[in-house]
Design a protein around this motif. Structure first.
Motif, PDB file in Angstrom:
ATOM      1  N   LYS A  89      -7.601   2.514   6.019  1.00 49.59           N
ATOM      2  CA  LYS A  89      -6.900   3.636   5.384  1.00 49.59           C
ATOM      3  C   LYS A  89      -6.979   4.928   6.190  1.00 49.59           C
ATOM      4  O   LYS A  89      -6.767   6.015   5.655  1.00 49.59           O
ATOM      5  CB  LYS A  89      -7.450   3.896   3.970  1.00 49.59           C
ATOM      6  CG  LYS A  89      -7.453   2.688   3.062  1.00 49.59           C
ATOM      7  CD  LYS A  89      -8.030   3.018   1.707  1.00 49.59           C
ATOM      8  CE  LYS A  89      -8.100   1.782   0.819  1.00 49.59           C
ATOM      9  NZ  LYS A  89      -8.672   2.105  -0.515  1.00 49.59           N
ATOM     10  N   GLN A 109      -4.381   4.913   0.434  1.00 47.21           N
ATOM     11  CA  GLN A 109      -3.813   3.579   0.629  1.00 47.21           C
ATOM     12  C   GLN A 109      -3.799   3.246   2.116  1.00 47.21           C
ATOM     13  O   GLN A 109      -3.819   4.137   2.970  1.00 47.21           O
ATOM     14  CB  GLN A 109      -2.388   3.501   0.064  1.00 47.21           C
ATOM     15  CG  GLN A 109      -2.299   3.758  -1.426  1.00 47.21           C
ATOM     16  CD  GLN A 109      -2.869   2.615  -2.248  1.00 47.21           C
ATOM     17  OE1 GLN A 109      -2.948   1.484  -1.764  1.00 47.21           O
ATOM     18  NE2 GLN A 109      -3.254   2.897  -3.488  1.00 47.21           N
ATOM     19  N   PRO A 130       2.431   3.793   3.362  1.00 54.40           N
ATOM     20  CA  PRO A 130       1.300   3.005   2.874  1.00 54.40           C
ATOM     21  C   PRO A 130       1.734   1.639   2.363  1.00 54.40           C
ATOM     22  O   PRO A 130       2.913   1.345   2.173  1.00 54.40           O
ATOM     23  CB  PRO A 130       0.716   3.869   1.750  1.00 54.40           C
ATOM     24  CG  PRO A 130       1.276   5.233   1.975  1.00 54.40           C
ATOM     25  CD  PRO A 130       2.621   5.022   2.589  1.00 54.40           C
ATOM     26  N   SER A 132       0.998   0.181  -0.648  1.00 55.93           N
ATOM     27  CA  SER A 132       1.413   0.062  -2.045  1.00 55.93           C
ATOM     28  C   SER A 132       1.644   1.411  -2.704  1.00 55.93           C
ATOM     29  O   SER A 132       1.243   1.638  -3.831  1.00 55.93           O
ATOM     30  CB  SER A 132       0.357  -0.722  -2.834  1.00 55.93           C
ATOM     31  OG  SER A 132      -0.904  -0.091  -2.724  1.00 55.93           O
ATOM     32  N   SER A 133       2.285   2.324  -1.958  1.00 56.07           N
ATOM     33  CA  SER A 133       2.691   3.596  -2.548  1.00 56.07           C
ATOM     34  C   SER A 133       3.856   4.143  -1.747  1.00 56.07           C
ATOM     35  O   SER A 133       4.227   3.597  -0.701  1.00 56.07           O
ATOM     36  CB  SER A 133       1.530   4.598  -2.573  1.00 56.07           C
ATOM     37  OG  SER A 133       1.158   4.955  -1.268  1.00 56.07           O
ATOM     38  N   PRO A 172       2.303   3.043  -7.336  1.00 65.32           N
ATOM     39  CA  PRO A 172       2.517   1.944  -6.402  1.00 65.32           C
ATOM     40  C   PRO A 172       3.681   1.041  -6.789  1.00 65.32           C
ATOM     41  O   PRO A 172       3.741   0.552  -7.908  1.00 65.32           O
ATOM     42  CB  PRO A 172       1.188   1.167  -6.462  1.00 65.32           C
ATOM     43  CG  PRO A 172       0.195   2.153  -6.971  1.00 65.32           C
ATOM     44  CD  PRO A 172       0.952   3.045  -7.891  1.00 65.32           C
TER      45      PRO A 172
END
Length: 551
Positions: A89, A109, A130, A132-133, A172
């Protein structure tokens, strides 16, 4: 591209594997602006910079705090900085010349991709996508983040919020969202999971235009060509689409605002679609209608004339090359290893691909020698022939052969001070560009010799030892150097030995050496000469003069 020296019938795209690079397990690659340096992110958290001219390692950037795999690498405009994103990250900005870490930021993320702002020579802003965002703009100097919208809310039309703006608040989504800067970085183009291309002003964090993609499939990749005139999208419906960029390359945001002012009605989504139709226009679609395969890491060539994409099938290292008109011109087949990343050299017709095993393969053009280009009446011979010249071939006949007068004005002054226009249209001559890194000598380590750069002969050895280089690929020329010379194996089977047939002059000279001691001395000389002759015969010297002495 070197257009004047390229045969138009051969095409200026790669054809065979020239060599490969090996250093740990490499995951992603990126060329600098001129293509002189190649950065590769490794699975151990390090970033290796290769000198692409010498195929040697110029520098290795390693952070003790980062031990996770690198997900992306990105050069700044003039090559002085590199942005590295990792699976822990983190975002790390490096000073390339000094090899020092400038800053390190940890996000909430894992960033799958991070791109520096292309409009600045020393950028402090980057675009991170990212896992999941929603994509975000990250200020590397302060560490602050700004989440970009990935869907258009329907509240402006009096409609209750639906699944369209479900993830507009940055929660997300189910799939990663692709995003990229335009050429000068004043706009961000986002491809969302609804099959839409959003044009966003990242400073005000507002959606300015919307372009619906046919099929409404998830957009996995979105990337601009080097010149900024074309936009490429890779959707989940197994189709690559090319769009014309209708906005000016510079001041694109101002032109977009003017388009909005010229459209009074309607408002909301319909207005954004009308503005989007004046921003992007569908140009071509690419797909394999037979296999219906998914594509991986699509991108443009350096001049934007070619489009390439890798096969996403496991155990397959195939690269498809199309021209911009939409015709499939070449399929490159490599080893039986999955392909995970691709990059086209900014200047030369060279493709660099990364395999699942961590090797980097360099695909280059297989040039054929054409000696008739030197003279129209030049004849290429298969083997040496004795040439008998005519009696008057080199006689000068002043009456028939006249020297052509030169049209060059010898009195004209030659300008040796002015600099020609740079090949890169957006170059700033006041900014010094980092093209090469100083070489740092280091002692050779025996166990590491031969691990950095491999050749085609090494590829053949790897193939015989169980590597997945296919026989078809080797026949296509990857190991042409291995079969170009008459080599025979030694009895040990480990070294290669060249057999050379002695010439007639050499046979005569060796026979003279044998003959002289026989005439000058007695029996002892003959015995000694006979041992010399035995040695010569063991070396492959045979002749009637030698055999006569011992009869």
């Amino acid at each position: 591209m070197n257009a004047p020296i390229i045969d138009p019938l051969q095409g200026d795209f790669p054809e065979v594997i020239e060599e490969y690079l090996e250093h740990g397990v490499m995951k992603c690659i990126a060329f600098n602006r001129r293509g002189t340096l190649l950065a590769a992110g490794c699975s151990d958290g390090s970033c290796v910079i290769w000198d692409f001219e010498t195929r040697g390692i110029a520098k290795e950037l390693r952070d003790k705090e980062c031990v996770a795999a690198i997900t992306s690498v990105c050069w700044s405009k003039y090559g002085h900085r590199i942005l590295v994103s990792a699976a822990d990250k983190s975002l790390t900005l490096w000073d390339v010349l000094k090899g020092e870490k400038i800053t390190r930021i940890v996000l909430q993320q894992t960033p799958l991709q991070a791109r520096l702002h292309p409009g600045s020579s020393t950028p402090s802003l980057c675009l991170a996508c990212p896992l999941s965002s929603a994509p975000m703009i990250v200020d590397l100097s302060t560490g602050s983040t700004s989440i970009l919208p990935i869907a258009v809310p329907d509240v402006a039309n009096g409609i209750a919020p639906s699944s369209r703006n479900k993830y507009s608040d940055g929660t997300p989504p189910f799939t990663p969202t692709a995003a990229c800067f335009n050429k000068y970085g004043d706009l961000v183009y986002v491809g969302n999971s609804k099959g839409e291309i959003l044009v966003i002003d990242h400073k005000s964090n507002q959606i300015r235009a919307l372009v619906p993609v046919s099929g409404a499939a998830v957009i996995k990749n979105i990337v601009f060509s080097r010149n900024g005139q074309y936009l490429l999208t890779n959707s989940n419906d197994r189709t690559i689409r090319i769009y014309d960029n209708l906005l000016p390359l510079k001041n694109g945001l101002e032109a977009l605002v003017d388009i909005e002012k010229g459209i009074a009605e309607p408002n909301g989504i319909e207005k954004m679609k009308m503005v989007g139709s004046k921003c992007l226009a569908l140009f071509r679609e690419f797909q394999d209608s037979i296999t219906k395969m998914h594509w991986k890491a699509p991108c443009f060539s350096g001049d934007g004339e070619w489009v390439i994409a890798g096969s996403a099938s496991k155990g397959e290292h195939k690269i498809y090359i199309w021209d911009r008109a939409g015709y499939l011109v070449k399929i490159l087949e490599g080893p039986k290893e999955a392909l995970i990343d691709l990059a086209w050299h900014p200047v030369h017709p060279i493709i660099v691909s990364v395999s699942l095993t961590g090797w980097v393969y360099i695909w280059a053009k297989d040039y054929t020698e054409n000696w008739s280009a030197f003279a129209p009446d030049f004849k290429e011979l298969e083997e040496n022939e004795e040439y008998v010249e005519r009696e008057d071939e080199f006689d000068l006949n002043t009456e028939t052969e006249k020297v052509k007068e030169s049209n060059v004005n010898e009195d004209e002054e030659v300008d040796i001070v002015a600099v020609d226009k740079d090949a890169f249209s957006d170059s700033d001559m006041s900014q010094e560009e980092l093209c090469f890194l100083p070489a740092i000598p280091c002692p050779d380590v025996p166990e590491r010799q031969g691990k950095c750069v491999g050749s085609s002969s090494k590829l053949m050895d790897r193939n015989h030892s169980g590597s997945p280089l296919s026989e078809e690929a080797m026949q296509n020329g990857q190991a042409a150097n291995h079969a170009s010379s008459p080599l025979e194996e030694d009895t040990g089977g480990t070294r290669l030995k060249r057999k050379r047939k002695p010439s007639e002059k050499g046979l005569e000279l060796q026979a003279e050496k044998v003959r002289k001691p026989l005439k000058s001395s007695g029996r002892s000389s003959k015995v000694k000469s006979k041992s010399m002759a035995d040695q010569d015969m063991s070396n492959g010297v045979y002749g009637d003069d030698i055999s006569d002495e011992y009869q």
